[in-house]
Write a protein that holds these residues in place. Structure first.
Motif, PDB file in Angstrom:
ATOM      1  N   LYS A 118       0.833  -1.212   0.000  1.00  0.00           N
ATOM      2  CA  LYS A 118       0.000   0.000   0.000  1.00  0.00           C
ATOM      3  C   LYS A 118       0.866   1.260   0.000  1.00  0.00           C
ATOM      4  N   SER A 119       1.946   1.244   0.796  1.00  0.00           N
ATOM      5  CA  SER A 119       2.825   2.420   0.878  1.00  0.00           C
ATOM      6  C   SER A 119       3.558   2.660  -0.431  1.00  0.00           C
ATOM      7  N   GLU A 120       3.960   1.571  -1.097  1.00  0.00           N
ATOM      8  CA  GLU A 120       4.634   1.725  -2.390  1.00  0.00           C
ATOM      9  C   GLU A 120       3.709   2.340  -3.426  1.00  0.00           C
ATOM     10  N   GLN A 121       2.452   1.911  -3.412  1.00  0.00           N
ATOM     11  CA  GLN A 121       1.484   2.485  -4.343  1.00  0.00           C
ATOM     12  C   GLN A 121       1.237   3.969  -4.028  1.00  0.00           C
ATOM     13  N   GLU A 122       1.110   4.270  -2.728  1.00  0.00           N
ATOM     14  CA  GLU A 122       0.907   5.663  -2.318  1.00  0.00           C
ATOM     15  C   GLU A 122       2.100   6.528  -2.700  1.00  0.00           C
ATOM     16  N   LEU A 123       3.296   5.970  -2.569  1.00  0.00           N
ATOM     17  CA  LEU A 123       4.498   6.722  -2.933  1.00  0.00           C
ATOM     18  C   LEU A 123       4.515   7.044  -4.422  1.00  0.00           C
ATOM     19  N   ARG A 124       4.114   6.079  -5.239  1.00  0.00           N
ATOM     20  CA  ARG A 124       4.074   6.332  -6.681  1.00  0.00           C
ATOM     21  C   ARG A 124       3.078   7.448  -7.014  1.00  0.00           C
ATOM     22  N   ILE A 125       1.931   7.448  -6.320  1.00  0.00           N
ATOM     23  CA  ILE A 125       0.912   8.478  -6.580  1.00  0.00           C
ATOM     24  C   ILE A 125       1.410   9.855  -6.144  1.00  0.00           C
ATOM     25  N   THR A 126       1.953   9.926  -4.918  1.00  0.00           N
ATOM     26  CA  THR A 126       2.426  11.227  -4.414  1.00  0.00           C
ATOM     27  C   THR A 126       3.615  11.745  -5.226  1.00  0.00           C
ATOM     28  N   GLN A 127       4.463  10.822  -5.697  1.00  0.00           N
ATOM     29  CA  GLN A 127       5.591  11.247  -6.528  1.00  0.00           C
ATOM     30  C   GLN A 127       5.103  11.829  -7.844  1.00  0.00           C
ATOM     31  N   SER A 128       4.101  11.193  -8.425  1.00  0.00           N
ATOM     32  CA  SER A 128       3.535  11.687  -9.685  1.00  0.00           C
ATOM     33  C   SER A 128       2.883  13.048  -9.495  1.00  0.00           C
ATOM     34  N   GLU A 129       2.126  13.211  -8.401  1.00  0.00           N
ATOM     35  CA  GLU A 129       1.470  14.501  -8.138  1.00  0.00           C
ATOM     36  C   GLU A 129       2.498  15.590  -7.862  1.00  0.00           C
ATOM     37  N   PHE A 130       3.535  15.247  -7.130  1.00  0.00           N
ATOM     38  CA  PHE A 130       4.586  16.226  -6.848  1.00  0.00           C
ATOM     39  C   PHE A 130       5.286  16.666  -8.137  1.00  0.00           C
ATOM     40  N   ASP A 131       5.638  15.717  -9.001  1.00  0.00           N
ATOM     41  CA  ASP A 131       6.315  16.051 -10.260  1.00  0.00           C
ATOM     42  C   ASP A 131       5.433  16.935 -11.146  1.00  0.00           C
ATOM     43  N   ARG A 132       4.135  16.598 -11.187  1.00  0.00           N
ATOM     44  CA  ARG A 132       3.222  17.391 -12.007  1.00  0.00           C
ATOM     45  C   ARG A 132       3.086  18.812 -11.456  1.00  0.00           C
ATOM     46  N   GLN A 133       2.962  18.935 -10.126  1.00  0.00           N
ATOM     47  CA  GLN A 133       2.841  20.261  -9.524  1.00  0.00           C
ATOM     48  C   GLN A 133       4.131  21.062  -9.686  1.00  0.00           C
ATOM     49  N   ALA A 134       5.280  20.386  -9.594  1.00  0.00           N
ATOM     50  CA  ALA A 134       6.560  21.068  -9.803  1.00  0.00           C
ATOM     51  C   ALA A 134       6.658  21.615 -11.220  1.00  0.00           C
ATOM     52  N   GLU A 135       6.138  20.872 -12.200  1.00  0.00           N
ATOM     53  CA  GLU A 135       6.167  21.330 -13.588  1.00  0.00           C
ATOM     54  C   GLU A 135       5.248  22.533 -13.783  1.00  0.00           C
ATOM     55  N   ILE A 136       4.053  22.473 -13.185  1.00  0.00           N
ATOM     56  CA  ILE A 136       3.125  23.612 -13.288  1.00  0.00           C
ATOM     57  C   ILE A 136       3.748  24.864 -12.674  1.00  0.00           C
ATOM     58  N   THR A 137       4.324  24.709 -11.494  1.00  0.00           N
ATOM     59  CA  THR A 137       4.955  25.846 -10.821  1.00  0.00           C
ATOM     60  C   THR A 137       6.124  26.385 -11.623  1.00  0.00           C
ATOM     61  N   ARG A 138       6.892  25.485 -12.205  1.00  0.00           N
ATOM     62  CA  ARG A 138       8.048  25.926 -12.999  1.00  0.00           C
ATOM     63  C   ARG A 138       7.611  26.746 -14.213  1.00  0.00           C
ATOM     64  N   LEU A 139       6.555  26.286 -14.900  1.00  0.00           N
ATOM     65  CA  LEU A 139       6.061  27.020 -16.076  1.00  0.00           C
ATOM     66  C   LEU A 139       5.574  28.416 -15.687  1.00  0.00           C
TER      67      LEU A 139
END
Length: 402
Positions: free
Chosen positions: A227-248
């Motif tokens: 469960k934690s590995e799946q949650e980590l993949r989700i939070t990592q994806s959301e973080f990367d997407r938000q970092a890209e939005i903020t960068r733009l």
């Protein structure tokens, strides 16, 4: 009922997320948890945006002080702006001074040198006041408004996305921490399962029971690994997407600087126009005041200044003697001669003059008219003649010709 259950579940989930972020943030501050660092490029963009916001606010506020030094007036304009209403128009300081001068000159008499000078100064001050009003309006539209739009619009969006990125980063690090704990529990379970218990006494059985309970508890953590590995993949994806939005969004700061540069050029141009107008107004006023005669008369036509030595000059009101303070002093010799004789002379008009009534003669700059004195006329005036037109003319507007 379903809606209520949904709201309760959502509130519980939000509370759990908030608590998890608070714990992660606290542990980071205490040095008990690892923190995911942003990449150097994104950190530089965040620093640039923050710097732009701080200096834009300072420049905007000081420009407002420059254009409107009165703090009460600035507060009133701010209130009207928030109420979405137009602030009432008020007379500014140069316009008020100009009106006082004009009223005083009218009271003292436009035919006197001092009264005429006050009126001329008042008219110039009112022109400067109008130019000042135009500077404020142009600067507010072309310079202050774009700066305010950035602070209240673009930067607020950046700050919102930056805060969201911070929350996503906390969620990611909390997921990393949970996965780390779950894996440690899984390792511990494996170690306990491989241990062999020997003997059948009470202590051994009690120890076995404790180990059994411990293993059950550790198995719960072990089951969290997937469960934690799946949650980590989700939070990592959301973080990367938000970092890209903020960068733009942050990369748009360079475009903001370019836009503010154009607005700054508009502000400088507005100031240049204002100061050029003021300089021209004062230059024209100086020429008019410099043409006034040195012998000023009170309203009762009594001389208030002792006569100065005569000097050869053809200009009525032009500079013949100059004091150390720069005050232009003229010789009245030709004027006195003309007043005492009954003949007429040619004179060139120095400035345009509009007749105040039917007894006066309107003049155009550079035209040549005939002038002569009349017994009993005010010393500041002569009779002027142009063709069939005749009327009083102010001597300060004339240059006597040979």
């Amino acid at each position: 009922m379903n809606i209520m259950d949904f709201n309760v579940k959502k509130l519980a989930a939000d509370a759990g997320t908030f608590l998890s972020r608070a714990v992660q943030f606290t542990e980071e501050k205490l040095g008990q948890a690892e923190k995911t660092e942003l990449d150097a490029h994104l950190e530089n963009l965040l620093s640039k945006a923050e710097c732009t916001k701080i200096w834009t606010e300072k420049i905007m506020k000081q420009t407002e002080v420059l254009l409107q030094p009165n703090p009460n007036a600035r507060i009133e304009e701010f209130v009207y702006e928030k109420l979405d209403r137009k602030a009432p128009s008020r007379i500014n300081n140069p316009e008020l001074l100009g009106q006082y001068m004009i009223d005083a000159g009218t009271e003292f008499g436009p035919g006197t040198a001092y009264g005429n000078a006050l009126i001329k100064c008042g008219e110039t001050q009112k022109r400067i006041g109008t130019a000042d009003r135009e500077l404020i309006q142009t600067s507010a539209l072309n310079f202050l408004t774009p700066l305010r739009n950035f602070i209240e619009g673009d930067y607020k969006t950046i700050a919102k996305e930056r805060k969201l990125l911070q929350n996503k980063r906390l969620d990611l690090d909390a997921a990393k921490t949970r996965l780390k704990k779950a894996k440690a529990a899984e390792t511990r379970v494996s170690q306990l399962n491989s241990a062999r218990l020997e003997g059948d006494n009470i202590m051994v059985n009690f120890s076995y029971m404790l180990n059994f309970l411990h293993v059950k508890w550790l198995k719960i953590w072990a089951e969290e690994v997937t469960k934690s590995e799946q949650e980590l993949r989700i939070t990592q994806s959301e973080f990367d997407r938000q970092a890209e939005i903020t960068r733009l969004l942050l990369e748009g700061i360079s475009s903001t600087h370019a836009h503010h540069l154009r607005c700054l050029n508009d502000f400088v141009e507005a100031q240049m126009t204002y100061y050029a107008q003021c300089y021209q107004y004062m230059l024209d006023l100086q020429k008019q005041l410099g043409s006034f005669p040195s012998i000023y008369h009170c309203n009762n036509n009594q001389t208030s200044v002792a006569p100065i030595p005569s000097a050869s000059s053809n200009v009525i009101g032009s500079s013949a003697l100059t004091s150390t303070s720069g005050l232009v002093i003229t010789s009245p010799s030709n004027l006195t001669d003309l007043k005492e004789c009954s003949g007429s002379r040619k004179a060139r008009v120095l400035y345009d003059y509009d007749a105040a009534n039917s007894t006066e003669l309107s003049l155009l700059a550079d035209e040549v008219i005939t002038v002569f004195s009349v017994i009993g006329m005010d010393s500041d005036w002569l009779m002027g003649e142009r063709g069939n037109q005749k009327g009083r003319v102010p001597i300060t507007y004339l240059e006597l010709l040979n």
